[in-house]
Design a protein around this motif. Sequence first.
Motif, PDB file in Angstrom:
ATOM      1  N   ILE A  47      11.836  -3.067  -2.623  1.00 25.01           N
ATOM      2  CA  ILE A  47      12.036  -4.297  -1.856  1.00 25.01           C
ATOM      3  C   ILE A  47      11.246  -5.457  -2.450  1.00 25.01           C
ATOM      4  CG2 ILE A  47      11.849  -5.378   0.426  1.00 25.01           C
ATOM      5  CD1 ILE A  47      12.165  -2.618   1.671  1.00 25.01           C
ATOM      6  N   VAL A  48       9.931  -5.366  -2.413  1.00 24.81           N
ATOM      7  CA  VAL A  48       9.109  -6.479  -2.876  1.00 24.81           C
ATOM      8  C   VAL A  48       7.764  -5.933  -3.357  1.00 24.81           C
ATOM      9  CG1 VAL A  48       8.165  -6.899  -0.562  1.00 24.81           C
ATOM     10  CG2 VAL A  48       8.188  -8.761  -2.249  1.00 24.81           C
ATOM     11  N   PRO A  49       7.224  -6.500  -4.429  1.00 25.67           N
ATOM     12  CA  PRO A  49       5.898  -6.048  -4.880  1.00 25.67           C
ATOM     13  C   PRO A  49       4.832  -6.347  -3.822  1.00 25.67           C
ATOM     14  CG  PRO A  49       7.021  -7.304  -6.595  1.00 25.67           C
ATOM     15  CD  PRO A  49       7.823  -7.484  -5.345  1.00 25.67           C
ATOM     16  N   LEU A  50       3.914  -5.414  -3.652  1.00 23.77           N
ATOM     17  CA  LEU A  50       2.839  -5.562  -2.674  1.00 23.77           C
ATOM     18  C   LEU A  50       1.496  -5.649  -3.383  1.00 23.77           C
ATOM     19  CD1 LEU A  50       3.890  -2.907   0.024  1.00 23.77           C
ATOM     20  CD2 LEU A  50       4.176  -5.390   0.143  1.00 23.77           C
ATOM     21  N   PRO A  51       0.580  -6.460  -2.870  1.00 24.51           N
ATOM     22  CA  PRO A  51      -0.763  -6.514  -3.460  1.00 24.51           C
ATOM     23  C   PRO A  51      -1.540  -5.238  -3.157  1.00 24.51           C
ATOM     24  CG  PRO A  51      -0.648  -7.907  -1.506  1.00 24.51           C
ATOM     25  CD  PRO A  51       0.752  -7.424  -1.769  1.00 24.51           C
ATOM     26  N   LYS A  52      -2.571  -4.995  -3.947  1.00 23.39           N
ATOM     27  CA  LYS A  52      -3.383  -3.792  -3.749  1.00 23.39           C
ATOM     28  C   LYS A  52      -4.006  -3.744  -2.360  1.00 23.39           C
ATOM     29  CE  LYS A  52      -4.693  -3.182  -8.616  1.00 23.39           C
ATOM     30  NZ  LYS A  52      -5.839  -3.137  -9.582  1.00 23.39           N
ATOM     31  N   ALA A  53      -4.315  -4.914  -1.807  1.00 24.45           N
ATOM     32  CA  ALA A  53      -4.934  -4.951  -0.484  1.00 24.45           C
ATOM     33  C   ALA A  53      -4.049  -4.313   0.580  1.00 24.45           C
ATOM     34  CB  ALA A  53      -5.259  -6.396  -0.094  1.00 24.45           C
ATOM     35  N   ALA A  54      -2.726  -4.412   0.424  1.00 21.53           N
ATOM     36  CA  ALA A  54      -1.811  -3.803   1.396  1.00 21.53           C
ATOM     37  C   ALA A  54      -1.969  -2.285   1.390  1.00 21.53           C
ATOM     38  CB  ALA A  54      -0.370  -4.201   1.084  1.00 21.53           C
ATOM     39  N   PHE A  55      -2.077  -1.704   0.205  1.00 20.60           N
ATOM     40  CA  PHE A  55      -2.259  -0.251   0.112  1.00 20.60           C
ATOM     41  C   PHE A  55      -3.638   0.154   0.643  1.00 20.60           C
ATOM     42  CE2 PHE A  55       1.118  -1.050  -2.917  1.00 20.60           C
ATOM     43  CZ  PHE A  55       1.962   0.040  -2.758  1.00 20.60           C
ATOM     44  N   GLY A  56      -4.648  -0.633   0.275  1.00 20.16           N
ATOM     45  CA  GLY A  56      -5.992  -0.312   0.756  1.00 20.16           C
ATOM     46  C   GLY A  56      -6.086  -0.353   2.268  1.00 20.16           C
ATOM     47  N   LEU A  57      -5.515  -1.409   2.884  1.00 22.47           N
ATOM     48  CA  LEU A  57      -5.530  -1.506   4.338  1.00 22.47           C
ATOM     49  C   LEU A  57      -4.693  -0.407   4.984  1.00 22.47           C
ATOM     50  CD1 LEU A  57      -5.232  -5.383   4.688  1.00 22.47           C
ATOM     51  CD2 LEU A  57      -7.112  -3.982   5.560  1.00 22.47           C
ATOM     52  N   GLY A  58      -3.575  -0.075   4.368  1.00 18.96           N
ATOM     53  CA  GLY A  58      -2.743   0.997   4.914  1.00 18.96           C
ATOM     54  C   GLY A  58      -3.488   2.314   4.981  1.00 18.96           C
ATOM     55  N   ILE A  59      -4.295   2.591   3.969  1.00 14.61           N
ATOM     56  CA  ILE A  59      -5.031   3.859   3.933  1.00 14.61           C
ATOM     57  C   ILE A  59      -6.191   3.854   4.927  1.00 14.61           C
ATOM     58  CG2 ILE A  59      -6.515   5.303   2.495  1.00 14.61           C
ATOM     59  CD1 ILE A  59      -4.712   4.538   0.110  1.00 14.61           C
ATOM     60  N   VAL A  60      -7.023   2.800   4.901  1.00 12.70           N
ATOM     61  CA  VAL A  60      -8.211   2.808   5.770  1.00 12.70           C
ATOM     62  C   VAL A  60      -7.827   2.700   7.242  1.00 12.70           C
ATOM     63  CG1 VAL A  60      -9.735   1.900   3.991  1.00 12.70           C
ATOM     64  CG2 VAL A  60      -8.611   0.321   5.570  1.00 12.70           C
ATOM     65  N   LEU A  61      -6.762   1.960   7.568  1.00 14.69           N
ATOM     66  CA  LEU A  61      -6.349   1.870   8.970  1.00 14.69           C
ATOM     67  C   LEU A  61      -5.620   3.124   9.423  1.00 14.69           C
ATOM     68  CD1 LEU A  61      -5.323  -1.867   9.414  1.00 14.69           C
ATOM     69  CD2 LEU A  61      -7.533  -0.751   9.709  1.00 14.69           C
ATOM     70  N   SER A  62      -5.058   3.873   8.504  1.00  8.72           N
ATOM     71  CA  SER A  62      -4.523   5.193   8.851  1.00  8.72           C
ATOM     72  C   SER A  62      -5.659   6.115   9.289  1.00  8.72           C
ATOM     73  CB  SER A  62      -3.793   5.808   7.650  1.00  8.72           C
ATOM     74  OG  SER A  62      -2.637   5.068   7.318  1.00  8.72           O
ATOM     75  N   ILE A  63      -6.789   5.983   8.604  1.00  5.05           N
ATOM     76  CA  ILE A  63      -7.963   6.780   8.971  1.00  5.05           C
ATOM     77  C   ILE A  63      -8.505   6.335  10.327  1.00  5.05           C
ATOM     78  CG2 ILE A  63     -10.356   7.290   8.357  1.00  5.05           C
ATOM     79  CD1 ILE A  63      -9.513   7.068   5.410  1.00  5.05           C
ATOM     80  N   GLU A  64      -8.692   5.025  10.503  1.00  3.39           N
ATOM     81  CA  GLU A  64      -9.237   4.528  11.765  1.00  3.39           C
ATOM     82  C   GLU A  64      -8.312   4.840  12.930  1.00  3.39           C
ATOM     83  OE1 GLU A  64     -12.143   3.653  12.085  1.00  3.39           O
ATOM     84  OE2 GLU A  64     -12.713   3.298  10.008  1.00  3.39           O
ATOM     85  N   GLY A  65      -7.017   4.764  12.700  1.00  2.42           N
ATOM     86  CA  GLY A  65      -6.074   5.079  13.768  1.00  2.42           C
ATOM     87  C   GLY A  65      -6.164   6.523  14.218  1.00  2.42           C
ATOM     88  N   GLY A  66      -6.516   7.413  13.295  1.00  2.72           N
ATOM     89  CA  GLY A  66      -6.632   8.827  13.650  1.00  2.72           C
ATOM     90  C   GLY A  66      -7.977   9.212  14.221  1.00  2.72           C
ATOM     91  N   VAL A  67      -9.017   8.425  13.909  1.00  2.21           N
ATOM     92  CA  VAL A  67     -10.376   8.786  14.312  1.00  2.21           C
ATOM     93  C   VAL A  67     -10.898   7.904  15.442  1.00  2.21           C
ATOM     94  CG1 VAL A  67     -12.766   8.957  13.522  1.00  2.21           C
ATOM     95  CG2 VAL A  67     -10.914   9.700  12.026  1.00  2.21           C
ATOM     96  N   ALA A  68     -10.648   6.593  15.351  1.00  2.80           N
ATOM     97  CA  ALA A  68     -11.277   5.650  16.285  1.00  2.80           C
ATOM     98  C   ALA A  68     -10.485   5.442  17.566  1.00  2.80           C
ATOM     99  CB  ALA A  68     -11.489   4.308  15.588  1.00  2.80           C
ATOM    100  N   VAL A  69      -9.160   5.618  17.546  1.00  4.64           N
ATOM    101  CA  VAL A  69      -8.346   5.395  18.748  1.00  4.64           C
ATOM    102  C   VAL A  69      -8.478   6.614  19.657  1.00  4.64           C
ATOM    103  CG1 VAL A  69      -6.027   4.971  19.639  1.00  4.64           C
ATOM    104  CG2 VAL A  69      -6.755   3.899  17.501  1.00  4.64           C
ATOM    105  N   ARG A  70      -9.128   6.414  20.824  1.00  7.26           N
ATOM    106  CA  ARG A  70      -9.433   7.543  21.709  1.00  7.26           C
ATOM    107  C   ARG A  70      -8.932   7.327  23.129  1.00  7.26           C
ATOM    108  NH1 ARG A  70     -15.813   7.595  19.882  1.00  7.26           N
ATOM    109  NH2 ARG A  70     -15.474   7.985  17.657  1.00  7.26           N
TER     110      ARG A  70
END
Length: 679
Positions: A47-70
Amino acid sequence: MHLFSDFQFRDWLLANDPALSRLRMASRVTLTIVLSFAILLAIQMFIVPLPKAAFGLGIVLSIEGGVAVRDKGNSRQLVTRLFGCVASIAVVGIAAGLEDRRFLSDLVFLVVIALASAGRVFGSRGFAIGMFAFTSYFMGAYFQPSLAELPYVAGGPVVAVLVGHLVRAVLLPDDWRRDLLRSLESVRGRINQILFKLATLAGGAEIGEADRQALRQLEDRLKEVVLMAETFIPRPPGGVFDAAADPAAELAIRLFDAHLAAESAIVLSFQSPPPFALVHAVIEADVVELGRYEEMAETIKDHPQGETVRALLWLGKARQQLTQVIGEGQASGFSGIDAAMDTAQPQPIDFSFANPLLRSALQITLASALAMGFGLLLSRERWFWAVLAAFLVFTNTNSRGDTAMKALSRSLGTVFGIAIGLLLATLISGEPFIAIPVAAVCIFLAFYFLQVSYATMTFFISIVLCLVYGMTGVLTLDLLQLRIGETVIGAVAGTAVAFLVFPARTRGALDAALARWFQALDELLSAIGEGKSGFELIAQSQKIDACYRDVTVAARPLGSSWSVVTRPGQIRQTLAIFLSCTYWARILAKSHAAPADADELKRLIASDLALMKDAAPRGSTCFFIERKASRTTGRHLPLSREGARLGLEMIGSALERLYPQADVLPFAPGEVIARSKQG
């Protein structure tokens, strides 16, 4: 004879991971990261090229979503995730807009840290949104996207939030009935571990101190999973079951009986180890052999061995009843038990410094500022790692001792993880089809062990980072040394602030936990004095159990090698006294079935209350008392109302052992006062 015929892998897994909660969390985090990364990669390719920050945020927020959301319930979790997504995009936009003003950007980062940590005052939702905001600003400042790239960067948080909710609500959802069943299976698994240990000790003349300590640890592990199982049993608004009308009441009493029977088997085995054939018969549920021992128990009922035999027979029956409950749960899924209504009232918001959460927010901000300053001296580009370490060492800690232990764990995990990660990255350099699966396995292991060992989690995450650096071609020894240095700076900054600014002393946290334990015991004794019985007393004894767990957690830093109290045996001895008292409180709650109108019972209750009145104000001083080692004295297993009298006597005996008549302190009295002020 096949001693371990029923000891299968599932039993082992459930015994070591109650309700499979660790397995589920690790699976959620790993699956969310994999799916989010795959979706972002597909967008990048088609579709469209994405900056590295998009991948970085996708990974770290995947972690926070699994650990921090209670939050409880899927709808509440979705709301929290959406608020977190908005906060994430907002702070990344701020970071991008301030990229040309680095000094101002750094100051704003500290403001974000202050607001994120202060947000914990609002409960679990505030904690989760704060973690989303902090990690997102961290990634925005690290990857430095431009404002023009912000719409594409937003794809990372959006994908992570939506995938995270899909995984949590649909693919790997919460189910309290399933978790209740698994936790009951975990209870049975840990009872099996106790039986296997007793089997190895059976037939001996005496159980040595090392084996006694091993059995006490198994007893603590059993208590841990029983407390977990009790949280899954729906309780009425008053907290006390109606045995006639509530189908969950029978389940609760079966769990209570199994726990108490296992504790009794341990206590009486200290007095006289059981016969091997009897332990084997209990494990295998050998009805014929158990019947023979029941007849034997009557002939030797006045001997110590007879009491041990009766305890093992009781455990065998309780274990069989628990197995029956598990079988019914497997067949029906506990469909006859209604879910508990959420009657929790929102807590008032306290923005004063009397609130420990607000004091912690100030500590976190100051530690982050300190880490930022020294981190910048080491590197203008990688100082974020120091801030990250300073921020995270305060998470889920109750005292400065906890913070220091976590800082040390993070530093050690980083050092050893980088050492192994460098080796792995070198071996599989240029092989992404090997490196990616290895990284995924390490992510899974990191979050599988998160609740057990923070150092182990950090170890595996450090390996993952080495593999990522290797795949992106930036892996150098200088970079890894810089990461270690920045991590140590952050850990030291966090520890220094924890000890110097609003210090929550380890002794203070332990004093508070002990005060709750004494209060719970006081409530139990008072309830007996008021003529209460049945589930009311059992509920009170379960409260004492929960308070005992808090005491063990608060006392843990006192026994660590860096602490001023360098006598872990002394700490274990004091905890054993509280464990004994907690056990006899359960015996008392189980055995007492009539109003306390007997003069003897009233006298014993008054005596125990007097001992508590003397011990409770001294707080954690009992952990600094040297005592002579004592052996378990002869006792009878209480299976009738006489158990109430014995329970009161043994509670009094345990309380007396906290402060023997000839108190001997391990240091001078003046030094005790000085050390107590230090924590």
